[in-house]
Design a protein around this motif. Structure first.
Motif, PDB file in Angstrom:
ATOM      1  N   GLY A  46       0.820  -1.204   0.000  1.00 22.00           N
ATOM      2  CA  GLY A  46       0.000   0.000   0.000  1.00 22.00           C
ATOM      3  C   GLY A  46       0.846   1.242   0.000  1.00 22.00           C
ATOM      4  O   GLY A  46       1.996   1.224   0.428  1.00 22.00           O
ATOM      5  N   PRO A  47       0.290   2.352  -0.499  1.00 16.67           N
ATOM      6  CA  PRO A  47       1.082   3.574  -0.630  1.00 16.67           C
ATOM      7  C   PRO A  47       1.537   4.182   0.688  1.00 16.67           C
ATOM      8  O   PRO A  47       2.599   4.761   0.778  1.00 16.67           O
ATOM      9  N   ALA A  48       0.742   4.002   1.752  1.00 14.07           N
ATOM     10  CA  ALA A  48       1.112   4.608   3.031  1.00 14.07           C
ATOM     11  C   ALA A  48       1.978   3.696   3.888  1.00 14.07           C
ATOM     12  O   ALA A  48       2.650   4.153   4.795  1.00 14.07           O
ATOM     13  N   ASN A  49       1.951   2.408   3.606  1.00 17.11           N
ATOM     14  CA  ASN A  49       2.685   1.445   4.424  1.00 17.11           C
ATOM     15  C   ASN A  49       3.769   0.765   3.606  1.00 17.11           C
ATOM     16  O   ASN A  49       3.478  -0.012   2.709  1.00 17.11           O
ATOM     17  N   ILE A  50       4.989   1.059   3.933  1.00 15.38           N
ATOM     18  CA  ILE A  50       6.113   0.412   3.271  1.00 15.38           C
ATOM     19  C   ILE A  50       6.715  -0.574   4.255  1.00 15.38           C
ATOM     20  O   ILE A  50       7.249  -0.193   5.285  1.00 15.38           O
ATOM     21  N   MET A  51       6.568  -1.826   3.928  1.00 11.14           N
ATOM     22  CA  MET A  51       7.062  -2.895   4.796  1.00 11.14           C
ATOM     23  C   MET A  51       8.549  -3.094   4.544  1.00 11.14           C
ATOM     24  O   MET A  51       8.956  -3.303   3.408  1.00 11.14           O
ATOM     25  N   PRO A  52       9.369  -3.025   5.589  1.00 12.15           N
ATOM     26  CA  PRO A  52      10.792  -3.267   5.371  1.00 12.15           C
ATOM     27  C   PRO A  52      11.040  -4.734   5.018  1.00 12.15           C
ATOM     28  O   PRO A  52      10.407  -5.627   5.572  1.00 12.15           O
ATOM     29  N   LEU A  53      11.919  -4.951   4.071  1.00 11.95           N
ATOM     30  CA  LEU A  53      12.363  -6.310   3.793  1.00 11.95           C
ATOM     31  C   LEU A  53      13.463  -6.608   4.786  1.00 11.95           C
ATOM     32  O   LEU A  53      14.404  -5.836   4.927  1.00 11.95           O
ATOM     33  N   VAL A  54      13.315  -7.696   5.476  1.00  7.18           N
ATOM     34  CA  VAL A  54      14.291  -8.031   6.501  1.00  7.18           C
ATOM     35  C   VAL A  54      14.875  -9.404   6.233  1.00  7.18           C
ATOM     36  O   VAL A  54      14.282 -10.237   5.564  1.00  7.18           O
ATOM     37  N   GLU A  55      16.042  -9.575   6.770  1.00  9.96           N
ATOM     38  CA  GLU A  55      16.731 -10.850   6.670  1.00  9.96           C
ATOM     39  C   GLU A  55      17.114 -11.272   8.078  1.00  9.96           C
ATOM     40  O   GLU A  55      17.814 -10.537   8.782  1.00  9.96           O
ATOM     41  N   LEU A  56      16.601 -12.425   8.484  1.00 11.63           N
ATOM     42  CA  LEU A  56      16.956 -12.931   9.804  1.00 11.63           C
ATOM     43  C   LEU A  56      18.425 -13.329   9.815  1.00 11.63           C
ATOM     44  O   LEU A  56      18.900 -13.978   8.884  1.00 11.63           O
ATOM     45  N   SER A  57      19.119 -12.946  10.858  1.00 15.48           N
ATOM     46  CA  SER A  57      20.490 -13.402  11.062  1.00 15.48           C
ATOM     47  C   SER A  57      20.435 -14.872  11.477  1.00 15.48           C
ATOM     48  O   SER A  57      19.353 -15.433  11.708  1.00 15.48           O
ATOM     49  N   TRP A  58      21.588 -15.480  11.633  1.00 15.51           N
ATOM     50  CA  TRP A  58      21.609 -16.859  12.115  1.00 15.51           C
ATOM     51  C   TRP A  58      20.947 -16.932  13.492  1.00 15.51           C
ATOM     52  O   TRP A  58      20.173 -17.841  13.773  1.00 15.51           O
ATOM     53  N   TYR A  59      21.231 -15.944  14.365  1.00 14.34           N
ATOM     54  CA  TYR A  59      20.602 -15.898  15.684  1.00 14.34           C
ATOM     55  C   TYR A  59      19.081 -15.804  15.544  1.00 14.34           C
ATOM     56  O   TYR A  59      18.330 -16.438  16.277  1.00 14.34           O
ATOM     57  N   GLY A  60      18.623 -14.990  14.607  1.00 12.74           N
ATOM     58  CA  GLY A  60      17.194 -14.842  14.361  1.00 12.74           C
ATOM     59  C   GLY A  60      16.568 -16.119  13.829  1.00 12.74           C
ATOM     60  O   GLY A  60      15.435 -16.473  14.192  1.00 12.74           O
ATOM     61  N   GLN A  61      17.286 -16.827  12.978  1.00 10.99           N
ATOM     62  CA  GLN A  61      16.775 -18.091  12.431  1.00 10.99           C
ATOM     63  C   GLN A  61      16.628 -19.141  13.528  1.00 10.99           C
ATOM     64  O   GLN A  61      15.633 -19.872  13.576  1.00 10.99           O
ATOM     65  N   VAL A  62      17.617 -19.215  14.404  1.00  6.53           N
ATOM     66  CA  VAL A  62      17.542 -20.158  15.529  1.00  6.53           C
ATOM     67  C   VAL A  62      16.373 -19.765  16.441  1.00  6.53           C
ATOM     68  O   VAL A  62      15.582 -20.616  16.858  1.00  6.53           O
ATOM     69  N   THR A  63      16.242 -18.476  16.718  1.00  9.79           N
ATOM     70  CA  THR A  63      15.152 -17.985  17.559  1.00  9.79           C
ATOM     71  C   THR A  63      13.799 -18.352  16.954  1.00  9.79           C
ATOM     72  O   THR A  63      12.926 -18.887  17.638  1.00  9.79           O
ATOM     73  N   GLU A  64      13.629 -18.099  15.661  1.00 12.15           N
ATOM     74  CA  GLU A  64      12.358 -18.405  15.003  1.00 12.15           C
ATOM     75  C   GLU A  64      12.072 -19.914  15.008  1.00 12.15           C
ATOM     76  O   GLU A  64      10.937 -20.337  15.234  1.00 12.15           O
ATOM     77  N   LYS A  65      13.097 -20.698  14.790  1.00 18.25           N
ATOM     78  CA  LYS A  65      12.933 -22.165  14.798  1.00 18.25           C
ATOM     79  C   LYS A  65      12.303 -22.637  16.107  1.00 18.25           C
ATOM     80  O   LYS A  65      11.358 -23.433  16.102  1.00 18.25           O
ATOM     81  N   TYR A  66      12.802 -22.124  17.232  1.00 20.71           N
ATOM     82  CA  TYR A  66      12.281 -22.574  18.523  1.00 20.71           C
ATOM     83  C   TYR A  66      10.997 -21.849  18.921  1.00 20.71           C
ATOM     84  O   TYR A  66      10.178 -22.415  19.660  1.00 20.71           O
ATOM     85  N   LEU A  67      10.770 -20.638  18.424  1.00 19.69           N
ATOM     86  CA  LEU A  67       9.481 -19.979  18.641  1.00 19.69           C
ATOM     87  C   LEU A  67       8.358 -20.813  18.045  1.00 19.69           C
ATOM     88  O   LEU A  67       7.318 -21.010  18.664  1.00 19.69           O
ATOM     89  N   LYS A  68       8.575 -21.291  16.822  1.00 17.99           N
ATOM     90  CA  LYS A  68       7.558 -22.077  16.121  1.00 17.99           C
ATOM     91  C   LYS A  68       7.211 -23.368  16.863  1.00 17.99           C
ATOM     92  O   LYS A  68       6.148 -23.935  16.659  1.00 17.99           O
ATOM     93  N   ARG A  69       8.110 -23.842  17.707  1.00 17.82           N
ATOM     94  CA  ARG A  69       7.902 -25.103  18.427  1.00 17.82           C
ATOM     95  C   ARG A  69       7.182 -24.927  19.766  1.00 17.82           C
ATOM     96  O   ARG A  69       6.860 -25.910  20.416  1.00 17.82           O
ATOM     97  N   ILE A  70       6.958 -23.690  20.187  1.00 16.10           N
ATOM     98  CA  ILE A  70       6.274 -23.467  21.464  1.00 16.10           C
ATOM     99  C   ILE A  70       4.827 -23.926  21.335  1.00 16.10           C
ATOM    100  O   ILE A  70       4.104 -23.472  20.445  1.00 16.10           O
ATOM    101  N   LYS A  71       4.431 -24.818  22.206  1.00 17.88           N
ATOM    102  CA  LYS A  71       3.047 -25.319  22.180  1.00 17.88           C
ATOM    103  C   LYS A  71       2.103 -24.166  22.488  1.00 17.88           C
ATOM    104  O   LYS A  71       2.268 -23.462  23.473  1.00 17.88           O
TER     105      LYS A  71
END
Length: 165
Positions: A46-71
């Protein structure tokens, strides 16, 4: 030398293993921006909302991996120096009330397990000692927090965890 007494973060007397939705924020030690970096912007939402493109670092990838596993995790976002998530505890989904205690985990147990797994894979702790929690009390509050998590990357420079704020 005596240390100042730490403020109690959890609500006194509250059972954090009871049914409900919880808004959790876990910060990186010293608010170091190690979980992702911005790599540009995408104007397609949308014209008013510009979403930043981000790249997870290795630390971020590990964090996301275990976040997804939280029951019970229903929503999350990984930010440069913190994470937000909504976790729902539903004892009926986890089994009958007479089930063994380890099957019904409390929020403190879930967060401790998450941090432990991230620490073991990375090799050292990256998160602060505690975390912030908020007991979500109604549907309106749930929707507001859900939208906050969705929009958090858009508002990173206004975020209270942004360096300099």
């Amino acid at each position: 030398m005596s240390h100042p007494e730490r403020k109690q973060n959890r609500l006194m007397g509250y059972d954090y293993s009871q049914n409900g939705a919880y808004f959790i924020t876990v910060c990186v030690k010293d608010r170091a921006e190690i979980l992702w970096k911005s790599v540009g912007a995408d104007a397609h939402i949308g014209p008013a909302n510009i979403m930043p493109l981000v790249e997870l670092s290795w630390y971020g990838q590990v964090t996301e991996k275990y976040l997804k596993r939280i029951k019970g995790i229903e929503k999350y976002v990984v930010m440069p120096n913190h994470i937000h998530c909504i976790i729902r505890i539903d004892r009926e989904e986890q089994g009958p009330m007479w089930a063994s205690a380890p099957t019904i985990q409390s929020i403190p147990q879930l967060i401790k397990s998450f941090k432990t797994l991230v620490t073991k894979e990375i090799g050292f702790p990256i998160f602060q000692r505690s975390y912030h929690d908020h007991i979500i009390r109604n549907e309106r509050e749930y929707e507001k927090i859900w939208n906050y998590i969705d929009g958090n990357p858009l508002c990173w420079e206004k975020d209270c965890f942004y360096p300099g704020n």
